[in-house]
Structure formats: C-alpha cells, structure tokens
Design an enzyme around this catalytic site. Structure first.
Site, short mmCIF file in Angstrom:
data_model
loop_
_atom_site.label_atom_id
_atom_site.label_comp_id
_atom_site.label_asym_id
_atom_site.label_seq_id
_atom_site.Cartn_x
_atom_site.Cartn_y
_atom_site.Cartn_z
N THR A 80 0.86 -1.20 0.00
CA THR A 80 0.00 0.00 0.00
C THR A 80 0.89 1.24 0.00
O THR A 80 1.99 1.22 0.55
CB THR A 80 -0.89 -0.03 1.25
OG1 THR A 80 -1.78 -1.15 1.15
CG2 THR A 80 -1.73 1.23 1.39
N GLY A 123 6.06 -0.71 -0.14
CA GLY A 123 6.88 0.48 0.10
C GLY A 123 7.31 0.54 1.55
O GLY A 123 7.05 -0.38 2.33
N GLU A 137 -0.36 -5.08 6.25
CA GLU A 137 0.94 -5.22 5.57
C GLU A 137 1.83 -6.21 6.31
O GLU A 137 2.52 -7.02 5.69
CB GLU A 137 1.65 -3.86 5.50
CG GLU A 137 1.01 -2.91 4.50
CD GLU A 137 1.66 -1.55 4.47
OE1 GLU A 137 1.55 -0.87 3.43
OE2 GLU A 137 2.24 -1.13 5.49
#
Ligand SMILES: O=C[C@H](O)[C@H](O)[C@H](O)COP(=O)(O)O
EC number: 5.3.1.6
Length: 231
Positions: free
Chosen positions: A28, A84, A105
């Site tokens: 994300t 990221g 994540e």
C-alpha cells in the site's frame, strides 16, 4: 528524475522478480501504487498471478486493473510481497504505516516467503525513528493505551511526543481493521527489537510499524539509478 519517476523505477525492478503463477502480496502507498499499476499492464497482456492486497485502497486499484485477487483464508501462503516503506534502516529494518496499512501489511509480509521493499533514496536512514512510528491501537481504552505507550517512549528516550492520527477534517483516522493510529515521535530508535517487544506487551496495542527481519531485499531508486540492498 522526479520522485514519482524514481518510485516507478524501483517498482519496475521489483516487477522483474515476479514469475508467472506466483502468489503475491500487494503493498500500500504511493510507491506500491506504481508496482500495482505496472503489474496491471502485464496482467492485461495475459500474465498469470494471484494477489492478496494489504488494504482496501490497493484492493480497489488492483481489481480495477483486472488483477486476480484472493485472501489469506483461501491462500494462506504467498511467494512474495512487494511493498513500500517510510524508512529503511540498517539490516533492512523498516518503519511502515505512514498510510495506516501496517497491520495488514505485516500479516501479509509474514505470510510471504520473501518481502521486497521499493523506495526512493529519501527513505534510507542510518538510524530509524526520524519518521514517527505508527502504532495501531484498539479504540477501547485508548487513553490508557496511550499512557502506556508514553511510558515506553520515556524508557526508550523518545525525543518527541505521541500524537493521535487525525484525518484532514480533524476526525480520528480509522484503519481498515477499525482501529486508531497514534504516531510516536522517537527521533532515534537505537534498540528496535526491544522497542518492538515493549510495545507489543501493551494490551491495547494491536501492532506497530517496525518491520524487523521481514524484508530481505530493497530496490532503492536514486539519481544514479537503482541500488539493490540485501539483508
Ligand atoms: O501504511 C502505509 C505503508 O506502510 C506504505 O507502504 C508506506 O507508508 C510508504 O508509503 P509511500 O510509498 O507512499 O511513501
């Protein structure tokens, strides 16, 4: 090169790691956005992949691009996650969660055989902590949880304060999991493993944005091209 171009170049390097038939975790954020976009182009040409998104936002982007999606119930083991990061420190220790997606994540990265991070050079630091550490907290008892986090911050000699995250219209930021986020301004995190353990000891802490021993490779884009960092 502009920052968006650098992010796209890092994403392009990671795309070369994706082989047909892989089960992929999709990160994300603005850098992961480029990866999903590039993957979508390949899927449109017939590339075979099955993906688990780490946020509702990424799920929407991926499904609009026709990328086949699944979840960790149907597919509990993934080959690779590309995501990221807000900071990349020594040993590829990371701070993540600037966009509030840290819980999903981390679950997705932990379910993956490998995690690769993509970033521009500005994310690389000698010591983690300049970027405020996101901590996802249960809404119930948030005041008591914040108090306990402040105590841990004192123990770890935080240079700044703890701030509940707000949206642009001043309301509490709510994660995809229905929790709040508080941002802990440490300045320097010299003992990340110990800090991780101390935060997870607090009952109201759902998860924090320190990703330790999860990322094995980073593609970092700078003015001179891509640098590959391996842990
Ligand atoms: O919650 C958000 C994620 O951890 C992002 O991967 C992180 O904030 C980096 O985002 P960006 O690529 O937009 O800097």
């Amino acid at each position: 090169m502009m920052s968006e171009d650098l992010k796209r170049e890092a994403a392009r390097s990671a795309l070369a790691e994706v082989k047909p038939g892989m089960r992929l975790g999709l990160g994300t954020g603005s850098t992961a956005w480029h990866f999903v976009d590039l993957l979508g182009i390949e899927v449109a040409k017939g590339f075979d992949v099955l993906c688990v998104p780490t946020s509702e936002k990424t799920a929407k982007q991926a499904s609009e691009l026709g990328i086949p999606l699944t979840d960790l119930e149907a597919t509990p083991e993934l080959d690779l996650t590309i995501d990221g990061a807000d900071e990349i420190g020594p040993g590829l220790a990371l701070i993540k969660g600037g966009g509030g997606a840290l819980l999903r994540e981390k679950i997705v990265a932990a379910a993956s055989g490998r995690m690769i991070v993509i970033a521009d050079q500005s994310k690389c630091v000698d010591v983690l902590g300049r970027f405020p550490l996101p901590v996802e907290v249960n809404i119930f008892g948030q005041g008591a949880t914040e108090r306990a986090i402040r105590r841990v911050m004192e123990d770890f000699e935080a240079e700044g304060d703890l701030r509940p995250r707000l949206t642009s219209d001043g309301k509490p930021f709510v994660t995809d999991g229905g929790h709040h986020v508080v941002d802990a301004f440490f300045g320097r995190i010299s003992r990340p493993e110990a800090l991780s353990a101390a935060l997870l000891e607090i009952a109201g802490v759902v998860q924090h944005g320190l990703f330790l021993s999860l990322c094995r490779r980073a593609y970092v884009a700078g003015a001179d091209g891509i640098t590959t960092l391996d842990a």
